[in-house]
Design a protein around this motif. Structure first.
Motif, PDB file in Angstrom:
ATOM      1  N   LEU A 119       0.856  -1.183   0.000  1.00 38.25           N
ATOM      2  CA  LEU A 119       0.000   0.000   0.000  1.00 38.25           C
ATOM      3  C   LEU A 119       0.894   1.236   0.000  1.00 38.25           C
ATOM      4  O   LEU A 119       1.762   1.385   0.865  1.00 38.25           O
ATOM      5  CB  LEU A 119      -0.901  -0.007   1.239  1.00 38.25           C
ATOM      6  CG  LEU A 119      -2.147   0.871   1.231  1.00 38.25           C
ATOM      7  CD1 LEU A 119      -3.105   0.453   0.127  1.00 38.25           C
ATOM      8  CD2 LEU A 119      -2.837   0.814   2.598  1.00 38.25           C
ATOM      9  N   ARG A 120       0.694   2.111  -0.987  1.00 42.61           N
ATOM     10  CA  ARG A 120       1.498   3.329  -1.084  1.00 42.61           C
ATOM     11  C   ARG A 120       0.695   4.508  -0.552  1.00 42.61           C
ATOM     12  O   ARG A 120      -0.391   4.820  -1.059  1.00 42.61           O
ATOM     13  CB  ARG A 120       1.915   3.582  -2.537  1.00 42.61           C
ATOM     14  CG  ARG A 120       2.841   2.516  -3.101  1.00 42.61           C
ATOM     15  CD  ARG A 120       3.456   2.969  -4.412  1.00 42.61           C
ATOM     16  NE  ARG A 120       4.285   4.152  -4.208  1.00 42.61           N
ATOM     17  CZ  ARG A 120       4.826   4.848  -5.222  1.00 42.61           C
ATOM     18  NH1 ARG A 120       4.607   4.488  -6.464  1.00 42.61           N
ATOM     19  NH2 ARG A 120       5.573   5.909  -4.965  1.00 42.61           N
ATOM     20  N   VAL A 121       1.232   5.151   0.481  1.00 42.08           N
ATOM     21  CA  VAL A 121       0.538   6.235   1.170  1.00 42.08           C
ATOM     22  C   VAL A 121       1.481   7.425   1.306  1.00 42.08           C
ATOM     23  O   VAL A 121       2.672   7.255   1.571  1.00 42.08           O
ATOM     24  CB  VAL A 121       0.065   5.780   2.579  1.00 42.08           C
ATOM     25  CG1 VAL A 121      -0.656   6.909   3.298  1.00 42.08           C
ATOM     26  CG2 VAL A 121      -0.827   4.554   2.468  1.00 42.08           C
ATOM     27  N   ASP A 122       0.951   8.631   1.123  1.00 46.15           N
ATOM     28  CA  ASP A 122       1.750   9.850   1.284  1.00 46.15           C
ATOM     29  C   ASP A 122       1.163  10.675   2.418  1.00 46.15           C
ATOM     30  O   ASP A 122      -0.057  10.891   2.472  1.00 46.15           O
ATOM     31  CB  ASP A 122       1.748  10.665  -0.012  1.00 46.15           C
ATOM     32  CG  ASP A 122       2.870  11.686  -0.049  1.00 46.15           C
ATOM     33  OD1 ASP A 122       3.981  11.298  -0.435  1.00 46.15           O
ATOM     34  OD2 ASP A 122       2.637  12.850   0.325  1.00 46.15           O
ATOM     35  N   VAL A 123       2.031  11.129   3.352  1.00 46.62           N
ATOM     36  CA  VAL A 123       1.580  11.869   4.531  1.00 46.62           C
ATOM     37  C   VAL A 123       2.481  13.066   4.768  1.00 46.62           C
ATOM     38  O   VAL A 123       3.654  13.055   4.392  1.00 46.62           O
ATOM     39  CB  VAL A 123       1.566  10.974   5.790  1.00 46.62           C
ATOM     40  CG1 VAL A 123       0.628   9.798   5.608  1.00 46.62           C
ATOM     41  CG2 VAL A 123       2.965  10.481   6.136  1.00 46.62           C
ATOM     42  N   PRO A 124       1.971  14.132   5.417  1.00 48.99           N
ATOM     43  CA  PRO A 124       2.811  15.272   5.772  1.00 48.99           C
ATOM     44  C   PRO A 124       3.884  14.859   6.778  1.00 48.99           C
ATOM     45  O   PRO A 124       3.665  13.986   7.627  1.00 48.99           O
ATOM     46  CB  PRO A 124       1.825  16.270   6.392  1.00 48.99           C
ATOM     47  CG  PRO A 124       0.481  15.837   5.917  1.00 48.99           C
ATOM     48  CD  PRO A 124       0.558  14.353   5.774  1.00 48.99           C
ATOM     49  N   SER A 125       5.038  15.511   6.715  1.00 48.79           N
ATOM     50  CA  SER A 125       6.154  15.095   7.560  1.00 48.79           C
ATOM     51  C   SER A 125       5.891  15.257   9.059  1.00 48.79           C
ATOM     52  O   SER A 125       6.238  14.349   9.834  1.00 48.79           O
ATOM     53  CB  SER A 125       7.439  15.831   7.145  1.00 48.79           C
ATOM     54  OG  SER A 125       7.256  17.223   7.158  1.00 48.79           O
ATOM     55  N   SER A 132       6.446  13.842   3.185  1.00 48.60           N
ATOM     56  CA  SER A 132       6.850  15.186   2.777  1.00 48.60           C
ATOM     57  C   SER A 132       5.623  16.073   2.837  1.00 48.60           C
ATOM     58  O   SER A 132       4.504  15.604   3.030  1.00 48.60           O
ATOM     59  CB  SER A 132       7.425  15.188   1.355  1.00 48.60           C
ATOM     60  OG  SER A 132       6.389  15.003   0.406  1.00 48.60           O
ATOM     61  N   ASP A 133       5.835  17.376   2.673  1.00 51.02           N
ATOM     62  CA  ASP A 133       4.714  18.312   2.661  1.00 51.02           C
ATOM     63  C   ASP A 133       4.303  18.695   1.241  1.00 51.02           C
ATOM     64  O   ASP A 133       3.440  19.545   1.057  1.00 51.02           O
ATOM     65  CB  ASP A 133       5.065  19.582   3.445  1.00 51.02           C
ATOM     66  CG  ASP A 133       5.101  19.326   4.950  1.00 51.02           C
ATOM     67  OD1 ASP A 133       4.750  18.216   5.359  1.00 51.02           O
ATOM     68  OD2 ASP A 133       5.478  20.234   5.700  1.00 51.02           O
ATOM     69  N   ARG A 134       4.911  18.079   0.240  1.00 48.98           N
ATOM     70  CA  ARG A 134       4.540  18.401  -1.140  1.00 48.98           C
ATOM     71  C   ARG A 134       3.243  17.666  -1.491  1.00 48.98           C
ATOM     72  O   ARG A 134       2.913  16.633  -0.899  1.00 48.98           O
ATOM     73  CB  ARG A 134       5.644  17.977  -2.110  1.00 48.98           C
ATOM     74  CG  ARG A 134       5.784  16.477  -2.273  1.00 48.98           C
ATOM     75  CD  ARG A 134       6.911  16.122  -3.207  1.00 48.98           C
ATOM     76  NE  ARG A 134       7.009  14.667  -3.371  1.00 48.98           N
ATOM     77  CZ  ARG A 134       6.408  14.001  -4.358  1.00 48.98           C
ATOM     78  NH1 ARG A 134       5.684  14.656  -5.246  1.00 48.98           N
ATOM     79  NH2 ARG A 134       6.539  12.696  -4.454  1.00 48.98           N
ATOM     80  N   ARG A 170      -3.910  14.704   4.030  1.00 49.15           N
ATOM     81  CA  ARG A 170      -3.610  16.112   3.767  1.00 49.15           C
ATOM     82  C   ARG A 170      -4.295  17.018   4.768  1.00 49.15           C
ATOM     83  O   ARG A 170      -5.433  16.779   5.165  1.00 49.15           O
ATOM     84  CB  ARG A 170      -4.063  16.513   2.354  1.00 49.15           C
ATOM     85  CG  ARG A 170      -3.167  16.003   1.241  1.00 49.15           C
ATOM     86  CD  ARG A 170      -3.565  16.610  -0.081  1.00 49.15           C
ATOM     87  NE  ARG A 170      -2.806  16.038  -1.185  1.00 49.15           N
ATOM     88  CZ  ARG A 170      -3.091  16.258  -2.460  1.00 49.15           C
ATOM     89  NH1 ARG A 170      -4.126  17.015  -2.766  1.00 49.15           N
ATOM     90  NH2 ARG A 170      -2.346  15.717  -3.405  1.00 49.15           N
ATOM     91  N   GLY A 171      -3.584  18.078   5.137  1.00 49.66           N
ATOM     92  CA  GLY A 171      -4.168  19.134   5.930  1.00 49.66           C
ATOM     93  C   GLY A 171      -4.632  20.251   5.019  1.00 49.66           C
ATOM     94  O   GLY A 171      -3.948  20.594   4.051  1.00 49.66           O
ATOM     95  N   ASP A 182       8.540  22.755   4.776  1.00 49.09           N
ATOM     96  CA  ASP A 182       8.446  21.476   5.474  1.00 49.09           C
ATOM     97  C   ASP A 182       8.049  21.736   6.919  1.00 49.09           C
ATOM     98  O   ASP A 182       8.630  22.605   7.594  1.00 49.09           O
ATOM     99  CB  ASP A 182       9.792  20.745   5.421  1.00 49.09           C
ATOM    100  CG  ASP A 182       9.789  19.489   6.264  1.00 49.09           C
ATOM    101  OD1 ASP A 182       9.339  18.446   5.769  1.00 49.09           O
ATOM    102  OD2 ASP A 182      10.231  19.551   7.428  1.00 49.09           O
ATOM    103  N   GLY A 183       7.054  20.994   7.403  1.00 48.56           N
ATOM    104  CA  GLY A 183       6.524  21.246   8.739  1.00 48.56           C
ATOM    105  C   GLY A 183       7.519  21.020   9.854  1.00 48.56           C
ATOM    106  O   GLY A 183       7.557  21.771  10.838  1.00 48.56           O
TER     107      GLY A 183
END
Length: 311
Positions: free
Chosen positions: A94-100, A128-130, A144-145, A227-228
């Protein structure tokens, strides 16, 4: 020709917009992907793609075929998982992207419990935050926020982050403690740490309210980041005033590393969403991850009624 492999290759080319990217996500050669699609076109007797040097787009016949094939592949996966579900836990990649910051403070500490519950799931986390291209980058889901503005995504709101204003004791000793948010607009008196929004290259502005009074703070900065985690660190070392979700600041505030400012002012909470492509089948593995994320955000960022946030 293996029709199943050919349909998978065809779907991935449509979603990635590229034979090369499709081959990378399928972990096979571009030549193999091209051959599979060509064989599919030969069997169907229609052209499935318009190909140029810059992009690959489905023809009208290809777009219609894509919708049918997507459902066929989803039904096949459901058939497999329905048979095995009673005795086997969800498994696969499972590929997931999250803010740092979310990864650092919330997701990573909770991962052992997730792994214990679903030991056969393999998570590939992009941190990452991108803003990623879910379809082009073949990402199953993002956290995402902020509001989801892309109409092409399915978004599920999972929580709200309470925001407050902070500064380090060192900064306040050096620059003084502001009593009103407007003081942050005085370049001779104060600095903020600027957070740059995506590819816009512009620092975020922060609306704040107290009763009937509303101000929108831009401020002046010495350093800006995208970047957070770096944003937080810049505040901790005294580079300026910060606007932070409480979950990022509370530990540092309890240790005296950050001081909350403007306690009688409010800001709208930041909504947190889980988003995925509309044509991506919500498999069992994705469904359990989304449900788990909703549980996790309910602990750290429970949804806030809009009327309560507009006091």
């Amino acid at each position: 020709m293996d029709r199943f492999d050919a349909m998978q290759a065809f779907v991935r080319v449509v979603e990635a917009g590229s034979f090369t990217k499709a081959a990378q996500t399928l972990q096979i050669s571009k030549t193999t992907v091209t051959h599979l699609v060509q064989q599919l076109e030969l069997r169907l007797g229609v052209k499935l793609f318009h190909r140029t040097t810059r992009q690959v787009k489905p023809t009208a016949e290809g777009a219609a075929y894509y919708e049918r094939v997507l459902q066929i592949l989803a039904d096949l996966e459901d058939a497999d998982t329905s048979v095995a579900h009673a005795s086997v836990s969800p498994k696969g990649r499972l590929r997931v992207d999250v803010p740092s910051p979310f990864a650092r403070y919330i997701l990573m500490p909770a991962l052992p419990a997730f792994h214990a519950r679903y030991p056969d799931l393999q998570l590939d986390l992009g941190v990452s935050d991108r803003k990623v291209n879910l379809i082009g980058d073949n990402v199953d889901c993002v956290v995402r926020g902020g509001e989801i503005t892309e109409p092409s995504l399915v978004a599920r709101k999972a929580g709200d982050l309470v925001l407050r204003v902070y500064a380090s004791p060192g900064y306040l000793a050096r620059m003084g403690t502001p009593q009103h948010p407007r003081e942050l607009e005085d370049a001779s008196a104060h600095r903020i740490v600027a957070y740059m929004q995506g590819s816009s290259g512009r620092a975020a502005t922060i609306p704040m309210r107290r009763g009937d009074e509303t101000v929108e703070v831009q401020g002046h900065y010495t350093v800006s980041v995208d970047d957070g985690n770096a944003y937080l660190e810049a505040g901790l070392v005294g580079m300026g005033v910060l606007w932070l979700p409480v979950y990022m600041a509370e530990g540092h505030a309890s240790r005296g590393e950050l001081v909350q400012l403007f306690e009688d002012w409010q800001m709208d909470p930041m909504p947190m969403y889980l988003a995925y492509p509309p044509n991506r089948h919500v498999s069992t593995k994705l469904r359990v991850f989304i449900d788990w994320m909703v549980e996790l955000l309910a602990q750290h960022a429970p949804p806030i009624a809009r009327s309560a946030s507009k006091r």
